[in-house]
Design an enzyme around this catalytic site. Structure first.
Site, PDB file in Angstrom:
ATOM      1  N   HIS A 191      -0.646  -5.887   2.546  1.00 42.73           N
ATOM      2  CA  HIS A 191      -1.803  -6.775   2.653  1.00 42.73           C
ATOM      3  C   HIS A 191      -1.428  -8.160   2.144  1.00 42.73           C
ATOM      4  O   HIS A 191      -0.802  -8.286   1.081  1.00 42.73           O
ATOM      5  CB  HIS A 191      -2.980  -6.253   1.820  1.00 42.73           C
ATOM      6  CG  HIS A 191      -3.926  -5.415   2.597  1.00 42.73           C
ATOM      7  ND1 HIS A 191      -4.240  -4.101   2.269  1.00 42.73           N
ATOM      8  CD2 HIS A 191      -4.656  -5.691   3.711  1.00 42.73           C
ATOM      9  CE1 HIS A 191      -5.112  -3.624   3.139  1.00 42.73           C
ATOM     10  NE2 HIS A 191      -5.379  -4.566   4.021  1.00 42.73           N
TER      11      HIS A 191
ATOM     12  N   GLU B  82       0.836  -1.200   0.000  1.00 46.17           N
ATOM     13  CA  GLU B  82       0.000   0.000   0.000  1.00 46.17           C
ATOM     14  C   GLU B  82       0.875   1.257   0.000  1.00 46.17           C
ATOM     15  O   GLU B  82       1.786   1.383   0.810  1.00 46.17           O
ATOM     16  CB  GLU B  82      -0.921   0.006   1.221  1.00 46.17           C
ATOM     17  CG  GLU B  82      -1.827  -1.211   1.334  1.00 46.17           C
ATOM     18  CD  GLU B  82      -2.936  -1.233   0.282  1.00 46.17           C
ATOM     19  OE1 GLU B  82      -3.133  -0.208  -0.398  1.00 46.17           O
ATOM     20  OE2 GLU B  82      -3.601  -2.285   0.155  1.00 46.17           O
TER      21      GLU B  82
ATOM     22  N   CYS C  84      -6.691  -1.416   9.000  1.00 39.28           N
ATOM     23  CA  CYS C  84      -5.444  -1.413   8.230  1.00 39.28           C
ATOM     24  C   CYS C  84      -5.071   0.009   7.840  1.00 39.28           C
ATOM     25  O   CYS C  84      -3.977   0.495   8.138  1.00 39.28           O
ATOM     26  CB  CYS C  84      -5.593  -2.274   6.975  1.00 39.28           C
ATOM     27  SG  CYS C  84      -5.797  -4.032   7.319  1.00 39.28           S
TER      28      CYS C  84
END
Length: 204
Positions: free
Chosen positions: A168, A85, A149
């Site tokens: 992830h 991410e 998250c």
């Protein structure tokens, strides 16, 4: 507080919803067994799926360890690859946590910036590891999901001036084993450290 150096904190999440055993914590435990080599101090922690606990724990980890890098790991039931991410978001947190709580304002930090980006070039990490023939597929994303998250990632990016990352992982066995996820995390973290370069010396 630890002396500056190759210190890395890696976190996974505890159980929630259908994830009675959270693959993120399983992968982090595998990483702990593998280690990051003699020159890197690795600390691992499990974060509850709890907004208020995350708000308390994330600053504590930065203060306690003064890490060069913090990597948070979460599970995505939709993922089929290990996903890096690029950024964390401040608003949109309406989904209740394990304690049926969500922030009243829907924000991680009231009055904070809308989005924070990691100093890590996630695309470069993916390209370099793909060139080495890693047996786990890697991808990048700019949307960590507006749940714990994303919330934890934003807090850590703010606390660490961008020296944080979020990864992830898919559930174990869909399609990768716990060992494969641990090895992938190890490769990802070491590549991120290489990109950051050596830690700055302490001012005298």
């Amino acid at each position: 507080m630890e002396q500056p150096g190759q210190t890395v904190v890696v976190t996974g999440f505890g159980p929630f919803g259908e994830h009675a055993v959270n693959a993120s914590w399983t992968a982090v435990q595998e990483l702990q067994q593998l280690g990051l080599g003699d020159g890197v101090r690795l600390h691992v922690y499990e974060i509850p799926v709890d907004y208020r606990a995350a708000q308390r724990l994330v600053p504590e980890l930065w203060e306690r360890h003064s890490p060069q890098l913090v990597v948070h790991v979460g599970v995505s039931g939709l993922a089929s690859s290990v996903t890096l991410e690029s950024c964390g978001h401040n608003s949109g947190y309406c989904r209740p946590d394990n304690r049926d709580f969500s922030p009243c304002s829907g924000c991680c930090v009231d009055g904070g910036p809308d989005c924070l980006s990691s100093v890590i070039d996630m695309d470069a990490v993916c390209c370099r590891l793909a060139a080495r023939g890693l047996d786990v597929a890697l991808s990048t994303s700019q949307d960590a999901g507006r749940f714990l998250c994303d919330f934890t990632y934003f807090l850590s990016l703010l606390q660490g001036c961008g020296r944080a990352a979020f990864v992830h992982v898919p559930p174990v066995g869909r399609p990768y084993s716990a060992r494969q996820l641990g090895l992938a995390l190890r490769a990802v973290v070491l590549e991120m450290l290489a990109q950051l370069g050596p830690p700055a010396p302490r001012a005298s």
